[in-house]
Write an enzyme that holds these catalytic residues in place. Sequence first.
Site, PDB file in Angstrom:
ATOM      1  CB  CYS A   4      46.921  44.668  36.343  1.00 54.55           C
ATOM      2  SG  CYS A   4      47.894  45.099  37.802  1.00 54.55           S
ATOM      3  CB  CYS A  58      50.403  43.341  37.162  1.00 50.08           C
ATOM      4  SG  CYS A  58      49.206  43.378  38.470  1.00 50.08           S
ATOM      5  CG  ASP A  59      50.733  42.555  33.384  1.00 48.29           C
ATOM      6  OD1 ASP A  59      51.446  41.887  34.145  1.00 48.29           O
ATOM      7  OD2 ASP A  59      49.549  42.272  33.139  1.00 48.29           O
TER       8      ASP A  59
END
Lengths: 308, 86
Positions: A137, A140-141
């Site tokens: 992701c 997200c990261d």
Amino acid sequence: MSKEKPHDVIIIGTGPAGMTAAVYCARKKLETLIIGQQLGGQAALSGAMENYLGFHLITGAQLIEKFHEHLEDFKEVTHRHGVEVTDIKKHKSGFRVTTKDGQHHFGKTVIVASGKIPRKLNVPGEDKYKNLGVTYCATCDAPLFPKKDVAVIGGGNSALDATLQLIKIAKKIYLINITEALGGDAVMREKVEKSKKVEILNNTKTLEILGDKFVTGIKVETEGQEKTLPVSGVFIEIGSIPSVGFIKDLVELNERNEIVIDRRNMTSVPGIFAAGDVTDVLEKQVIVAAGEGAKAAIHASEYLEKQK
Amino acid sequence: MAKIQFLTMVGCPICAKVKKSIEELKPEFPELKLEEIDMTTPEGQKLVQKHQIMASPGIIINGEFFSSGDVSKDKLREKFKEVFVQ
């Protein structure tokens, strides 16, 4: 275990197809339960979207937030979020849906809108370093890798999207593509190819993810030549597979493991409908998934009427 | 009282999922209070570096790293039982 009254419809999946189906079911006054692992499904991971009508530019996460707000208006819909469905069986009330926490739910009909899940690379180190540098992701990261060297594995739209997100944050991005040229949308591809931060390695296979406590590098092979790239993050973006583990022995699947549906979104089992990316509908788009969710709900409602 | 820092990111679906699980556990642990910190802020980045967080969301309990990335409601419950011991 106390046994709950059968729901008219149990919807499995909380992405665009599932949430749209839930709104349509609620408006038809069907007693509806929606179960999902991750709100928004894959759509929530999308970066900027410019092809969902009514929004000139919106991120997947923002669009999903709007879907969810809309769905929350319908208080009669019961929600179970963060829950994995593990099994569906035929039952005298219709169907029995079992979740990972051992609960059973009963439904006269089921709409499967479980979408797709990220495809794994299946190389040594992938599981060991998940959340320790290996991620699926970018939304997200990516911000966890400021000024660091990272690798993106893949050559399609999701890999290009991840690379574009990382260009703003990371120091260097190795784009590891197994085919001879990048695919995906031309607009995104051009932006990636123009960036001085990106080194594209075509015809390159990932052999292993290396590390100690965290990821330290990846071993790759380009036309027979092996080399190690020192990176602290590995973004795996090699597409996705249908999330059908809980239903694969019950309904007909095609050669891509997608659920086969007819024009009324009915699967090979009467009473089980399916919608969105988990089905054999060719167009894997948020707007199409939402429309398919609406269709599935309409036909589930018709099916229930005929059963009376 | 236990201090729970929740390092999150705008648009992160896994963060949203984990936060929802924590919120659903609140009735079981009335003392539970979250300090939500955006990972992209200087304060967030400092905690990310200090605790070597490599996936979102990051959870720090009483100054100690608990988890990064997706974490199940059962694991959270287990930890909260330990932290909010009567």
